[in-house]
Design a protein around this motif. Structure first.
Motif, PDB file in Angstrom:
ATOM      1  N   UNK A 164       0.986  -1.243  -0.148  1.00  0.00           N
ATOM      2  CA  UNK A 164       0.100   0.090   0.086  1.00  0.00           C
ATOM      3  C   UNK A 164       0.974   1.275  -0.154  1.00  0.00           C
ATOM      4  N   UNK A 165       1.979   1.169   0.479  1.00  0.00           N
ATOM      5  CA  UNK A 165       3.015   2.455   0.455  1.00  0.00           C
ATOM      6  C   UNK A 165       3.553   2.553  -0.809  1.00  0.00           C
ATOM      7  N   UNK A 166       3.765   1.672  -1.543  1.00  0.00           N
ATOM      8  CA  UNK A 166       4.387   2.036  -2.856  1.00  0.00           C
ATOM      9  C   UNK A 166       3.292   1.897  -4.036  1.00  0.00           C
ATOM     10  N   UNK A 167       2.078   1.257  -3.488  1.00  0.00           N
ATOM     11  CA  UNK A 167       0.909   1.284  -4.678  1.00  0.00           C
ATOM     12  C   UNK A 167       1.562   0.294  -5.772  1.00  0.00           C
ATOM     13  N   UNK A 168       2.106  -0.700  -5.450  1.00  0.00           N
ATOM     14  CA  UNK A 168       2.880  -1.518  -6.313  1.00  0.00           C
ATOM     15  C   UNK A 168       2.460  -3.191  -6.033  1.00  0.00           C
ATOM     16  N   UNK A 169       2.484  -4.056  -6.879  1.00  0.00           N
ATOM     17  CA  UNK A 169       2.691  -5.628  -6.549  1.00  0.00           C
ATOM     18  C   UNK A 169       4.153  -5.702  -6.218  1.00  0.00           C
ATOM     19  N   UNK A 170       4.521  -6.552  -5.068  1.00  0.00           N
ATOM     20  CA  UNK A 170       5.704  -7.059  -4.586  1.00  0.00           C
ATOM     21  C   UNK A 170       6.105  -8.395  -4.839  1.00  0.00           C
ATOM     22  N   UNK A 171       7.591  -8.669  -5.629  1.00  0.00           N
ATOM     23  CA  UNK A 171       7.812  -9.826  -5.813  1.00  0.00           C
ATOM     24  C   UNK A 171       9.197 -10.060  -4.937  1.00  0.00           C
ATOM     25  N   UNK A 172       9.124 -10.648  -3.776  1.00  0.00           N
ATOM     26  CA  UNK A 172      10.199 -11.165  -3.038  1.00  0.00           C
ATOM     27  C   UNK A 172      11.603 -11.744  -3.984  1.00  0.00           C
ATOM     28  N   UNK A 173      12.578 -11.536  -3.611  1.00  0.00           N
ATOM     29  CA  UNK A 173      13.911 -12.159  -4.339  1.00  0.00           C
ATOM     30  C   UNK A 173      14.613 -12.917  -3.166  1.00  0.00           C
TER      31      UNK A 173
END
Length: 699
Positions: A164-173
Motif C-alpha cells: 500500500x505504501x508503494x501502490x505496487x505489486x511486490x515480488x520477493x527475491x
C-alpha cells in the motif's frame, strides 16, 4: 521541537533545473505531489536499464533539495556524485544545472560508505502483510491473472503481494538460504515517466529463482525478466532471471547457483535482447556445464518475449525452440577484440593489399579514400574541402550507393543545392543521400545511429565540421585522450560498417600557407587516422563565377597505396571548381602533372562547342531574320547546344562589337527585340514571329 522546513526558493529552483535538464536532453519528467523527477539510463557506466538513474527535486525518501540543484542517484551501481556529474556533462547536460562536484560553492564533504548491493535480508515471512493484502483483494489478483497470464496457484507460490505504501505489486527475491535479498515492485500502469518494474533502493542485481531451489539435473531457462521466469515455471520449466534488467550481467554473487547446469538463454528477439543473451552466455560459459541461446519465433515481433509466447497459447512450441538453441561455444567472444586473430588470409600468396576505391581522379585509377577507414580533409577556409567531399559523394550516388552526410556547419539547403549545381539529379539524391544535422550529443543516440548505418551500408560517411562536432559532445580538441574518445565513440564504429569516413577539419592559424602536418588541436587527431589525411592548399580562390584551383597533398597515408602515386613537388591531385554565374558548378579532380594540360584541353573543347553554337545561330538567323532571343535559344537548345543560359551568353557575345559583332538587334513590334546577321539588311519578319516553345513574342 518543530522541524525546519526546506527553503521553498531552493526547492523551486531545483525543480526548474530538473525541467531544464529534461528539455536539454529530450528526457521525460514525472511530476507528482510537487516532486519533479527524471528516470533514465545510467550514463556513468555501461547500462541498458532505461530507469536506473534518477534526477529529481527530491530524494527517494521524499526529502527536498536544500541546495537548489537536482539530486541524482545511480540505482544500479551507486556511483559517487562526481562520477555521475562528469558523465551527465559529457552526455550533454549543461554543467550549470548540476551542483559542482567540488570548489568554493560546494566544499568537499566527508564521504559516506557506499551502499552495497547486498543489504541485510528483508524481514519477509511466508504469511507476511504484503502477501495477505493481495490474498484478500480479488480485483488486484485478477490483474495478474488476466494481464500477466499467471494462475492463482503461481501467485501464491511466488509469494507475490501488494504494498500500500508503494501502490505496487511486490515480488520477493530469495537467495539459496531462503533469505529475502531483494524486492521487486511492479505497477501495471505506472505514472508518466515511472518504470513498470523497479527495485527497492539499496538492493541491487540478484538472481531471481521462482518456486523451489534449482535442480542441477534439469535444464534451466534463463529468462529476460521476472514475469517470463514465472510463466515458464507455471508451464513446468525450471527458470531463473536476474533483477538488474536485460542489459545487466549475471550477478557474481549468485553465479555459483548455476554451476554444472545446462542453461538455455531465452531473451527477447530484438537487438538489445540478443546482446543481453550473449552477455549472459559469456558470464556463464565458465560456470555452467553448457550454455545455449534460443531464438523466439519471428512472428512474435521484435519486442516479442517468452510471456507473449505462453499468452498466445503457444507454450507447446517452447520444447522445439529450446531444441534448436545455438550452443555457446565461442571462447574468443569472451575476450572480444582482444582475441588472437587468424592470419591465413594475409599470409596467402593471393593476398592483395587494401586499395582506395572512393573519389577517383579523372583519367586515372587512383582514388583517395579507403573503405572501412577514417580519413581527413584539412585546409584553411574556402579551400574546397566541402567541394571535394561532395565530389566524392556525387560519384558514389551516381554509382547507386548510399552516402551519409553529418553536417555540423551548414544546412541541408546549402549542401543539397551544391549537389544539384554539380549535376547530381534530384531523384538520385533522394534515393541515396542521407543528411543529418545533429544538435545534441552522440552518445545517447549512438546505438540507433550505428544500427541505421549497418542497415543502409553507406560507402561514404562525411563528417563536416570536426570542431563543432567535438564541442557539441564536450570533447576538447587539445586533449589527446578526448580526441581518442572522439575516434573510438564516433568515427571508428562508423568505419566498422564498411564506409569510408571522411572528416573535414581546419588548419591551425599558425600553419595556414605552411607545410606543417595535421589539423587544429592535439596530435591524436593525425595519429587516429587509419586511412589517409589530405591537405588542400588554394592556388586560385574558389569563388562564384570563376575557375578555382586547390592543390591536394598527402599528410598521412597509413596503408600507403595512395602516396606512391604522389608527385613529391605537386601533390596527389588538383581540385578544380568551375562555377558560373547561373549556379552551375563543375568539379574535377585531376592529376597535378597534367592539370594545366587538362584545363587547356577543356578550354579548347569549350571554345569548339561555342563555335559550333555560333555557326548554328548564324545559319538560323540567315533563315529566320528578325527572330527574338527566346526563339534563338529555343532553336539552339532543341538541337543540343546546351542550356539556354549558356546559349544566351553566346548570343550576347555575338552582339558585342568588341568581341564578335556578327549579330545586330533592332526594335520590332510590341517592343520586341529582333536579331539579324550584321551583314544582312533589315528584313520584314513574318508578323507575330513567336518562340517555338512558349508561343510568346518576347525578347
Amino acid at each position: 521541537m518543530v522541524q525546519k522546513s526546506q527553503p521553498s526558493e531552493q526547492l523551486t529552483r531545483a525543480a526548474e533545473r530538473v525541467r531544464e535538464i529534461a528539455v536539454a536532453m529530450k528526457w521525460q519528467t514525472s511530476e507528482t505531489r510537487g516532486q519533479v523527477s527524471i528516470y533514465t539510463r545510467a550514463v556513468c557506466h555501461e547500462d541498458r536499464d532505461l530507469q536506473s538513474l534518477s534526477i529529481g527535486s527530491h530524494d527517494s525518501r521524499g526529502k527536498a533539495s536544500a541546495t537548489g540543484y537536482p539530486m541524482v542517484y545511480c540505482h544500479a551501481r551507486h556511483c559517487d556524485y562526481a562520477t555521475i556529474r562528469a558523465a551527465l556533462v559529457k552526455a550533454g547536460v549543461p554543467p550549470e544545472l548540476l551542483r559542482p562536484a567540488h570548489g568554493p560553492k560546494a566544499p568537499a564533504k566527508r564521504s559516506k560508505p557506499p551502499v552495497r548491493a547486498v543489504q541485510q535480508p528483508l524481514p519477509i515471512v511466508r504469511e507476511g502483510a504484503w502477501m495477505l493484502a493481495l490474498r484478500g483483494d480479488a480485483e488486484k489478483r485478477s490483474v495478474l491473472v488476466e494481464r500477466r497470464g499467471l494462475s492463482e496457484e503461481s501467485i501464491d507460490a511466488a509469494l507475490i503481494g501488494w504494498s500500500t505504501k508503494h501502490q505496487r505489486y511486490t515480488i520477493p527475491v530469495f537467495d539459496e538460504h531462503d533469505r529475502c535479498v531483494g524486492l521487486r515492485l511492479y505497477a501495471p500502469d505506472p505514472a508518466k515517466g515511472q518504470p513498470k518494474m523497479k527495485g527497492l533502493p539499496g538492493y541491487g542485481n540478484r538472481l531471481y529463482v521462482p518456486g523451489d531451489d534449482l535442480d542441477p539435473h534439469r535444464r534451466t531457462l534463463y529468462c529476460a525478466g521476472e514475469w517470463d521466469a514465472l510463466m515458464a515455471v507455471e508451464h513446468g520449466w525450471q527458470a531463473v532471471t536476474h533483477t538488474g534488467g536485460e542489459g545487466a550481467h549475471v550477478p557474481e554473487a549468485d553465479r555459483h547457483r548455476l554451476a554444472g547446469m545446462d542453461v538455455i538463454v531465452v531473451y527477447d528477439a530484438d537487438e538489445a535482447g540478443q546482446k543481453g543473451a550473449q552477455r549472459v552466455a559469456e558470464d556463464l560459459q565458465d560456470v555452467a556445464r553448457s550454455v545455449a541461446i534460443a531464438q523466439l519465433p519471428d512472428d512474435l515481433g521484435d519486442k516479442g518475449d517468452l510471456s507473449d509466447l505462453f499468452n498466445a497459447g503457444r507454450g507447446s512450441e517452447l520444447r522445439a525452440i529450446v531444441g534448436r538453441a545455438t550452443a555457446w561455444d565461442l571462447p574468443d567472444a569472451y575476450i572480444g577484440s582482444w582475441a588472437v586473430q587468424e592470419l591465413q588470409d594475409v599470409l596467402a600468396d593471393s593476398y592483395e593489399p587494401e586499395t582506395p576505391t572512393i573519389c577517383r581522379r579523372i583519367k586515372s585509377d587512383v582514388a583517395l579514400f579507403y573503405p572501412g577507414r577514417v580519413h581527413a580533409l584539412i585546409s584553411e577556409s574556402e579551400a574546397g574541402k566541402t567541394w571535394l567531399a561532395l565530389h566524392a559523394a556525387h560519384q558514389e550516388l551516381e554509382a547507386g550507393r548510399v552516402v551519409y552526410y553529418l553536417d555540423f556547419e551548414d544546412t541541408r539547403h546549402g549542401v543539397v543545392r551544391r549537389l544539384i549545381s554539380m549535376g547530381c539529379p534530384p531523384e538520385v539524391i533522394e534515393r541515396g543521400f542521407r543528411y543529418i544535422q545533429p544538435d545534441e550529443a552522440f552518445k545517447p543516440v549512438r546505438e540507433a545511429v550505428l544500427a541505421a548505418l549497418r542497415r543502409d551500408r553507406p560507402s561514404l560517411v562525411v563528417v563536416d565540421g570536426v570542431t563543432e562536432a567535438m564541442v557539441q559532445n564536450s570533447w576538447k580538441q587539445n586533449a589527446n585522450d578526448e580526441i581518442a574518445e572522439f575516434f573510438q565513440i564516433l568515427l571508428r564504429p562508423m568505419a566498422a560498417t564498411g564506409a569510408a569516413v571522411v572528416m573535414l577539419d581546419h588548419l591551425p592559424k599558425s600553419e595556414e600557407g605552411s607545410a606543417g602536418r595535421g589539423a587544429i588541436g592535439g596530435v591524436a587527431k593525425l595519429n587516429g587516422i587509419d586511412g589517409a589525411a589530405y591537405r588542400l592548399k588554394p592556388v586560385r580562390p574558389i569563388v562564384k563565377g570563376r575557375e578555382g584551383l586547390s592543390r591536394v597533398t598527402i599528410d598521412k597515408d597509413r596503408p600507403g597505396e595512395v602516396k606512391r602515386h604522389q608527385d613529391d613537388k605537386k601533390g596527389i591531385a588538383d581540385l578544380i571548381v568551375d562555377s558560373d554565374e547561373d549556379d552551375g558548378v563543375q568539379v574535377f579532380l585531376a592529376l597535378p602533372t597534367t592539370s594545366r594540360e587538362f584545363l587547356e584541353q577543356r578550354a579548347a573543347a569549350t571554345e569548339a562547342a561555342d563555335a559550333e553554337t555560333r555557326t548554328f545561330i548564324e545559319t538560323y538567323l540567315r533563315e529566320n531574320p528578325g527572330a527574338t532571343q527566346n526563339a534563338v535559344k529555343d532553336a539552339c537548345h532543341a538541337k543540343g547546344h546546351g542550356a539556354k543560359e549558356k546559349i544566351g551568353r553566346i548570343l550576347e557575345a555575338m552582339r558585342d562589337p568588341e568581341r564578335f559583332g556578327t549579330v545586330r538587334v533592332e526594335s520590332g513590334p510590341n517592343n520586341s527585340k529582333r536579331h539579324y546577321l550584321a551583314d544582312m539588311s533589315t528584313g520584314v519578319p513574318v508578323s507575330g514571329q513567336v518562340s517555338q516553345d512558349t508561343g510568346k513574342d518576347t525578347q
